[in-house]
Design an enzyme around this catalytic site. Sequence first.
Site, PDB file in Angstrom:
ATOM      1  CE1 TYR A  23      -6.223   5.520 -73.811  1.00 30.47           C
ATOM      2  CE2 TYR A  23      -6.789   4.605 -76.226  1.00 30.47           C
ATOM      3  CZ  TYR A  23      -7.120   4.974 -74.689  1.00 30.47           C
ATOM      4  OH  TYR A  23      -8.365   4.440 -74.195  1.00 30.47           O
ATOM      5  CG  ASN A  74      -3.179   1.679 -68.098  1.00 35.30           C
ATOM      6  OD1 ASN A  74      -4.196   1.235 -68.065  1.00 35.30           O
ATOM      7  ND2 ASN A  74      -2.512   2.544 -68.829  1.00 35.30           N
ATOM      8  CG  HIS A  80     -13.624   1.848 -66.940  1.00 35.71           C
ATOM      9  ND1 HIS A  80     -13.037   2.731 -66.348  1.00 35.71           N
ATOM     10  CD2 HIS A  80     -12.762   1.687 -68.030  1.00 35.71           C
ATOM     11  CE1 HIS A  80     -12.168   3.480 -67.148  1.00 35.71           C
ATOM     12  NE2 HIS A  80     -11.834   2.838 -68.095  1.00 35.71           N
ATOM     13  CG  ASP A  87     -13.129  -8.345 -54.429  1.00 38.89           C
ATOM     14  OD1 ASP A  87     -13.253  -7.084 -53.862  1.00 38.89           O
ATOM     15  OD2 ASP A  87     -13.992  -9.404 -54.490  1.00 38.89           O
ATOM     16  CG  HIS A 100      -6.087   5.445 -66.145  1.00 39.21           C
ATOM     17  ND1 HIS A 100      -6.498   4.161 -66.446  1.00 39.21           N
ATOM     18  CD2 HIS A 100      -6.462   5.408 -64.770  1.00 39.21           C
ATOM     19  CE1 HIS A 100      -6.990   3.414 -65.567  1.00 39.21           C
ATOM     20  NE2 HIS A 100      -6.911   4.274 -64.573  1.00 39.21           N
ATOM     21  CB  SER A 102      -6.422   9.038 -71.751  1.00 40.42           C
ATOM     22  OG  SER A 102      -7.283   8.001 -71.026  1.00 40.42           O
TER      23      SER A 102
HETATM   24  C1  DQA Z   1      -6.697   3.877 -70.309  1.00 38.87           C
HETATM   25  C2  DQA Z   1      -7.914   4.239 -70.154  1.00 38.87           C
HETATM   26  C3  DQA Z   1      -9.147   3.417 -70.296  1.00 38.87           C
HETATM   27  O1  DQA Z   1     -10.416   4.040 -70.111  1.00 38.87           O
HETATM   28  C4  DQA Z   1      -9.019   2.654 -71.534  1.00 38.87           C
HETATM   29  O2  DQA Z   1     -10.022   1.637 -71.622  1.00 38.87           O
HETATM   30  C5  DQA Z   1      -7.755   2.068 -71.630  1.00 38.87           C
HETATM   31  C6  DQA Z   1      -6.571   2.659 -71.538  1.00 38.87           C
HETATM   32  C7  DQA Z   1      -5.536   4.750 -70.368  1.00 38.87           C
HETATM   33  O3  DQA Z   1      -4.351   4.262 -70.246  1.00 38.87           O
HETATM   34  O4  DQA Z   1      -5.750   5.964 -70.410  1.00 38.87           O
HETATM   35  O5  DQA Z   1      -7.466   1.020 -72.410  1.00 38.87           O
HETATM   36  O6  DQA Z   1      -6.237   3.003 -69.064  1.00 38.87           O
END
Ligand code: DQA
Length: 148
Positions: A23, A74, A80, A87, A100, A102
């Site tokens: 990150y 984010n 997930h 909704d 995100h 990543s």
């Molecule tokens: C995230 C990606 C998600 O899979 C992960 O659970 C995060 C950070 C990202 O900013 O890359 O907490 O949202």
Amino acid sequence: MANILLISGSNLELLGEREPEIYGTTTLVELVEIATKTAESLGHSLEHFSTNAEDEIVGKVAEARKSFDAIIINPGAITHYGWSLHDALAAFENPIVELHLSNPHAREEWRKTSVVSPVASGIISGFGADGYRMAIEAVDGLLKKAIQ
Ligand code: DQA
């Protein structure tokens, strides 16, 4: 001038210390600063809302229907599995950018599902801290297109 809401979900308050190889080392406070400066440079205002709780995000998104022109979100891992977030966002009628640090598609299988993507205007992922500037620019572009 638009009011933009930036939402940070689970574990993002640990950014800077949390898995820096994935990150980066930029803290959440610094990411919000990047987003705020970019928004202001384009003539917009930004509010940031951060929580680990899905239900609090759902409540904020419902409130945002009356007062915000766009949402950048984010959600962290809530991305997930958080169908109540899906909704809530589906009922928000203005632009939504999923963000995100990543690229979840290049990671574990379970990260490849996003409940947000089907209701997002667009997705920015994998660009680290730069994504926070890019997300504001994307919202600016979407809002300009909407008034043309
Ligand atoms: C995230 C990606 C998600 O899979 C992960 O659970 C995060 C950070 C990202 O900013 O890359 O907490 O949202």
